[in-house]
Enzyme design. Structure first.
Site, mmCIF file in Angstrom:
data_model
loop_
_atom_site.group_PDB
_atom_site.id
_atom_site.type_symbol
_atom_site.label_atom_id
_atom_site.label_comp_id
_atom_site.label_asym_id
_atom_site.label_seq_id
_atom_site.Cartn_x
_atom_site.Cartn_y
_atom_site.Cartn_z
ATOM 1 N N TYR A 133 0.836 -1.194 0.000
ATOM 2 C CA TYR A 133 0.000 0.000 0.000
ATOM 3 C C TYR A 133 0.879 1.256 0.000
ATOM 4 C CZ TYR A 133 -4.429 -2.443 1.151
ATOM 5 O OH TYR A 133 -5.549 -3.215 1.136
ATOM 6 N N SER A 134 1.681 1.394 1.073
ATOM 7 C CA SER A 134 2.419 2.647 1.281
ATOM 8 C C SER A 134 3.467 2.898 0.199
ATOM 9 C CB SER A 134 3.123 2.618 2.638
ATOM 10 O OG SER A 134 2.200 2.378 3.657
ATOM 11 N N SER A 166 6.398 -4.767 4.767
ATOM 12 C CA SER A 166 6.827 -5.816 5.693
ATOM 13 C C SER A 166 6.862 -7.156 4.991
ATOM 14 C CB SER A 166 5.868 -5.918 6.872
ATOM 15 O OG SER A 166 5.806 -4.689 7.539
ATOM 16 N N GLU A 249 -7.821 -6.156 8.764
ATOM 17 C CA GLU A 249 -6.568 -5.989 9.491
ATOM 18 C C GLU A 249 -6.862 -5.593 10.938
ATOM 19 O OE1 GLU A 249 -4.087 -2.794 8.106
ATOM 20 O OE2 GLU A 249 -2.356 -3.526 9.218
HETATM 21 C C1 LIG Z 1 7.145 -1.445 10.996
HETATM 22 C C2 LIG Z 1 6.271 -0.955 9.911
HETATM 23 C C3 LIG Z 1 5.721 -1.846 9.029
HETATM 24 C C4 LIG Z 1 4.947 -1.408 7.966
HETATM 25 N N1 LIG Z 1 4.459 -2.329 7.097
HETATM 26 C C5 LIG Z 1 3.755 -1.910 6.025
HETATM 27 C C6 LIG Z 1 3.338 -2.834 5.031
HETATM 28 O O1 LIG Z 1 3.571 -4.026 5.158
HETATM 29 N N2 LIG Z 1 2.671 -2.374 3.967
HETATM 30 C C7 LIG Z 1 2.374 -1.059 3.810
HETATM 31 O O2 LIG Z 1 1.754 -0.721 2.830
HETATM 32 N N3 LIG Z 1 2.771 -0.148 4.705
HETATM 33 C C8 LIG Z 1 3.464 -0.539 5.803
HETATM 34 N N4 LIG Z 1 3.876 0.369 6.742
HETATM 35 C C9 LIG Z 1 3.657 1.785 6.463
HETATM 36 C C10 LIG Z 1 2.618 2.460 7.326
HETATM 37 O O3 LIG Z 1 1.340 2.075 6.975
HETATM 38 C C11 LIG Z 1 2.832 3.965 7.155
HETATM 39 O O4 LIG Z 1 4.089 4.276 7.690
HETATM 40 C C12 LIG Z 1 1.771 4.770 7.856
HETATM 41 O O5 LIG Z 1 0.533 4.634 7.228
HETATM 42 C C13 LIG Z 1 2.152 6.256 7.939
HETATM 43 O O6 LIG Z 1 2.522 6.771 6.710
HETATM 44 P P1 LIG Z 1 3.880 7.589 6.536
HETATM 45 O O7 LIG Z 1 4.977 6.753 7.054
HETATM 46 O O8 LIG Z 1 3.929 8.047 5.167
HETATM 47 O O9 LIG Z 1 3.744 8.808 7.535
HETATM 48 P P2 LIG Z 1 2.972 10.166 7.223
HETATM 49 O O10 LIG Z 1 1.670 9.876 6.607
HETATM 50 O O11 LIG Z 1 3.883 11.083 6.502
HETATM 51 O O12 LIG Z 1 2.751 10.681 8.686
HETATM 52 C C14 LIG Z 1 3.739 11.403 9.441
HETATM 53 C C15 LIG Z 1 3.071 11.908 10.717
HETATM 54 O O13 LIG Z 1 2.024 12.824 10.351
HETATM 55 C C16 LIG Z 1 0.814 12.420 10.926
HETATM 56 N N5 LIG Z 1 -0.286 12.729 10.016
HETATM 57 C C17 LIG Z 1 -0.389 12.480 8.702
HETATM 58 N N6 LIG Z 1 -1.572 12.864 8.228
HETATM 59 C C18 LIG Z 1 -2.250 13.365 9.273
HETATM 60 C C19 LIG Z 1 -3.545 13.929 9.443
HETATM 61 N N7 LIG Z 1 -4.413 14.013 8.435
HETATM 62 N N8 LIG Z 1 -3.904 14.315 10.671
HETATM 63 C C20 LIG Z 1 -3.036 14.220 11.735
HETATM 64 N N9 LIG Z 1 -1.818 13.713 11.626
HETATM 65 C C21 LIG Z 1 -1.435 13.287 10.422
HETATM 66 C C22 LIG Z 1 0.959 10.931 11.102
HETATM 67 O O14 LIG Z 1 0.070 10.433 12.090
HETATM 68 C C23 LIG Z 1 2.398 10.802 11.518
HETATM 69 O O15 LIG Z 1 2.535 11.044 12.879
HETATM 70 C C24 LIG Z 1 4.674 -0.038 7.805
HETATM 71 C C25 LIG Z 1 5.190 0.865 8.720
HETATM 72 C C26 LIG Z 1 5.991 0.422 9.767
HETATM 73 C C27 LIG Z 1 6.536 1.416 10.727
#
Ligand SMILES: Cc1cc2nc3c(=O)[nH]c(=O)nc-3n(C[C@H](O)[C@H](O)[C@H](O)COP(=O)(O)OP(=O)(O)OC[C@H]3O[C@@H](n4cnc5c(N)ncnc54)[C@H](O)[C@@H]3O)c2cc1C
Lengths: 398, 379
Positions: A133-134, A166, A249
């Site tokens: 997804y991400s 992951s 999930e």
């Molecule tokens: C260990 C681990 C495993 C993962 N595994 C997977 C996987 O298997 N597949 C996959 O697709 N993804 C995976 N992810 C990704 C995960 O889903 C994303 O990291 C997560 O959705 C946040 O996106 P970002 O990292 O882009 O952070 P951002 O979206 O950039 O967020 C940064 C900060 O801003 C805040 N923020 C963003 N938008 C808003 C809003 N509208 N209001 C308030 N606060 C906000 C967030 O809460 C966060 O604190 C994994 C992440 C981790 C850490």
């Protein structure tokens, strides 16, 4: 209100309990738990074998249809099995994303061919799944994803990058979201693909996490040709299908993670009985007793709030956005539990795997560090709070 | 397994909500706050007519014979309405003690009259030491001339000033174990030497008294239950009343959350409803999560109590610890998210805020119950 089980359910409980006593491998207790310095590859092999064993015994995918390797039972039976696993401190399975998300989503949206092709292999751990997804520019704001899929004959040609994926380094398949209509509104032009990770053009680059392990990855797709029969739930319908995955999930989190939380809590209590602070066993310290009791209460609260959700499910209601609150509380409770483990260990919390002075081989240091990801993975806590605020409480969008 | 309410229970909830909306709006609550009694005869009679004063008493003594899971539904609605009056003291303290400890004759004499609204009975348990355990009972009853002479001071006694009779917990024997040597006596409020004095309280919907016993003479027949052996019954009463209180607190917390989300949808600041701002939205989400957990633990405790489950003491302490914190925080956040209007006397929020504070310390606060949990899980 009634917590009694049917005779069949009681029988199932006894059956699982006996089976777990006989089958939880010694090496799990002595090596994987006791020595956190086991290489991850070995741990994966172990978890794969364990899942296979569960599958052969029929203790996985209880709610899935029989024709796809499940047992066609209700969430109640699933809950019984999960509870017994918690009591027995059973090891985790490897194909956690397949069982928790890919399987239920394929069962919900798949064609007959897709269901018979994929579902049972998820349960048996023959095919490991990951979730694509991400992307670098699409995390919380998932609908802004840019991975591009262009139709060419019977195939879709897909290019772009996923990140934080992951298990991609061991996965055979990916739940992939890609943009199939760049002109449509953000949510409308996305399609859900079942991607074969072994296709030409797929490159996986492991990323080292702050734990020191590399368990998530960057995944690059360079003109990967995916047959149109691998579209799940219809072209440009990926957002709805993807949300189903997320819903499962969080539901899976409600089940499985509650179990993990219980196991962790029992571990914390054990630890507190053995460690001392200022010359006194931790469990005799008034403040530490308060903290442990609080986490005990919150773990139980999560269980009973979960039971209320399951009751709704058993009555035929779909899991709603309330599932977000389950995930959120779990995260908060688990992170504080891990912090408490560090507090109990005191100065020893500094020593990690490799040190013979490390408590329990440095296991808690790993789980503590790993727990920081909980409030990010699967949708950040901030996003969960938005969902609860907007879809449960009906507050205006921000 | 079914961790939900039955159709009858949902019906009870709907009936109760409507009833309290009609009969117990905040104008009614506020009028009762100003008066010493805290209740009107008319309102009390209506509660009796609904069958609610005897809801958990067996049918043979004039009750409805329902359980604590049913009661929880009703209590949530009472909490939602911030209902004043002696329901809690009469039905769940005085009455329940007679049910748990009393002789057949005493039950017959009192419970039917309580259920029909004719009698109000208080329970005087705690003393200036403010302890909820057996060691807190130090006021003495000594045997004399075929009866007993009671003396001492009881504090935090709900509604003693309007009760027809008061069940008092007294020490009848000193022993190594505080649980041994506690006895209960049913004393008419107009007994000579008994003085019930109403105290000004933060939560004016709850009327607390000091009860002074200055050599009050009672006959042997005043004894409720066995001499020296009343503590187990008292313990059960506290356990059950605590579940009921938790449910009432959940109802109050839910009401605060409802008021707050409703307000957050309509109050405009910087051109948008305040609920659109995450500082507001996320607090509301936290409130929801805590309120739901509070309910889950309360419902489980009610079930455990109904089933006489060995887990009941643990379930009850878990609930009271969690609910005490949850209601206090919900009420505090409710005021915060309302801004200035939330600090006014006119707005109803303070009724819940004050109720939360009072209830927090009734039957032990979160710290007290967490320690009990620690003991019960053998830490
Ligand atoms: C260990 C681990 C495993 C993962 N595994 C997977 C996987 O298997 N597949 C996959 O697709 N993804 C995976 N992810 C990704 C995960 O889903 C994303 O990291 C997560 O959705 C946040 O996106 P970002 O990292 O882009 O952070 P951002 O979206 O950039 O967020 C940064 C900060 O801003 C805040 N923020 C963003 N938008 C808003 C809003 N509208 N209001 C308030 N606060 C906000 C967030 O809460 C966060 O604190 C994994 C992440 C981790 C850490």
């Amino acid at each position: 209100m009634d917590f009694t089980l049917t005779p069949e359910q009681e029988a199932l409980r006894a059956e699982v309990r006996a089976w777990l006593t006989a089958n939880i491998p010694d090496e799990w207790v002595n090596q994987i738990v006791g020595r956190a310095d086991v290489p991850r590859a070995e741990a994966y092999d172990f978890m794969r074998a364990w899942q296979r064993k569960l599958y052969d015994a029929g203790f996985i995918g209880l709610t899935w249809p029989k024709e796809y390797g499940g047992r066609g039972l209700t969430f109640m039976e699933e809950l019984i099995v999960q509870e017994e696993m918690a009591l027995a401190k059973a090891p985790p399975i490897l194909n956690i994303l397949g069982v928790g998300m890919a399987g239920p989503t394929i069962i919900a949206y798949g064609t007959e061919a897709q269901k018979s092709r994929y579902v049972s292999k998820i349960l048996s751990c023959e095919e490991i799944w990951c979730q694509g997804y991400s992307e670098p520019n699409a995390g919380s704001d998932l609908a802004s994803l840019q991975m591009r899929a262009v139709k060419d004959g019977e195939c879709w040609v897909i290019s772009g990058q996923k990140v934080w994926t992951s298990l991609a380094h061991v996965a055979d398949r990916m739940m992939l979201l890609a943009r199939t209509d760049p002109d449509a509104k953000r949510h409308k032009g996305i399609t859900y693909f079942l991607l074969d990770m072994h296709l030409p053009g797929v490159t996986v680059k492991p990323l080292k996490q702050l734990t020191g392990d590399a368990e998530f990855n960057e995944v690059f797709l360079d003109n990967v040709r995916v047959h149109e029969s691998e579209v799940l739930g219809g072209v440009n319908n990926g957002w709805a299908v993807g949300l189903t995955t997320l819903m499962y999930e969080r539901l899976a989190l409600g089940f499985g993670l509650q179990v993990r939380l219980r196991i962790a809590l029992d571990g914390v209590v054990d630890l507190a009985r053995r460690m001392e602070k200022d010359g006194r066993v931790i469990t005799k310290d008034r403040i530490m007793r308060q903290k442990i009791a609080q986490l005990w209460i919150e773990t139980e609260a999560l269980k009973y709030t979960g039971a209320r959700g399951i009751t709704k499910l058993l009555k035929g209601e779909m899991p709603g956005p309330e599932a977000s609150s389950g995930k959120m509380i779990w995260v908060d409770t688990h992170q504080r539990m891990q912090e408490l483990a560090m507090e109990i260990e005191g100065p020893y919390s500094q020593l990690t795997r490799g040190s013979d002075w490390a408590v329990e081989g440095g296991l808690w240091q790993y789980t503590f560090l790993r727990s920081r990801a909980n409030s990010v993975e699967g949708g950040t806590t901030e996003i969960q709070k938005n969902i609860i605020g907007e879809r449960v409480l009906g507050l205006p969008k921000d | 397994m079914n961790f939900g309410f039955s159709e009858e229970q949902e019906l009870l909830r709907a009936t109760a909500r409507k009833f309290f909306e009609n009969e117990c709006p905040s104008t009614f609550v506020r009028a009762r706050m100003e008066e010493p009694g805290g209740v009107t005869d008319e309102f009390w009679t209506k509660l009796a007519e609904q069958g609610w004063l005897g809801l958990v008493y067996p049918e043979e003594v004039g009750g409805t014979g329902l359980g604590f899971v049913d009661l929880v539904v009703l209590m949530e609605e009472m909490g939602r309405a911030s209902m004043p009056g002696p329901f809690f003291s009469t039905v769940l303290l005085g009455g329940l003690t007679i049910l748990e400890a009393g002789s057949t004759a005493q039950r017959k004499e009192w419970l039917a009259r309580i259920a029909s609204g004719q009698a109000k009975v208080a329970l005087a348990l705690t003393e200036p030491s403010a302890r909820w355990d057996a060691a807190g009972v130090t006021a003495t009853a000594r045997e004399e001339g075929g009866g007993f002479v009671l003396s001492g001071t009881k504090l935090f006694v709900l509604d003693a000033h309007i009760a027809e009779a008061i069940v008092v917990a007294m020490r009848t024997r000193e022993s190594g174990r505080p649980e041994d040597g506690v006895s209960l006596f049913l004393v008419p409020r107009d007994a000579r030497g008994l003085e019930a004095r109403l105290l000004p309280t933060m939560d004016q919907t709850r009327k607390l008294c000091e009860v002074k016993l200055g050599d009050v003479r009672v006959g042997k027949d005043a004894l409720v239950g066995t001499k020296d052996g009343a503590w187990p019954a008292i313990d059960r009463v506290i356990q059950r009343a605590t579940v009921a209180l938790c449910a009432e607190m959940c109802g109050g917390a839910q009401k605060v959350l409802d008021m707050t989300t409703d307000y957050a949808k309509i109050r405009i600041a910087f051109g948008r409803p305040i609920g659109a701002y995450q500082g507001v939205k996320h607090k509301a989400a936290d409130m929801l999560v805590e309120v739901e957990n509070a309910k889950s633990l309360t419902y489980y405790a009610a079930w455990a109590v109904d089933e006489n489950s060995p887990e009941a003491p643990l379930a009850v302490s878990m609930a009271k610890a969690y609910v005490s914190d949850a209601f206090r925080r919900a009420a505090g956040n409710g005021i915060q998210l309302h801004g200035g209007i939330g600090f006014t006397w006119e707005h109803d929020l303070h009724l819940y805020f004050k109720r939360a504070k009072g209830s927090e310390f009734t039957f032990g606060d979160a710290t007290y119950h967490r320690e009990r949990v620690a003991q019960l899980i053998s830490l």
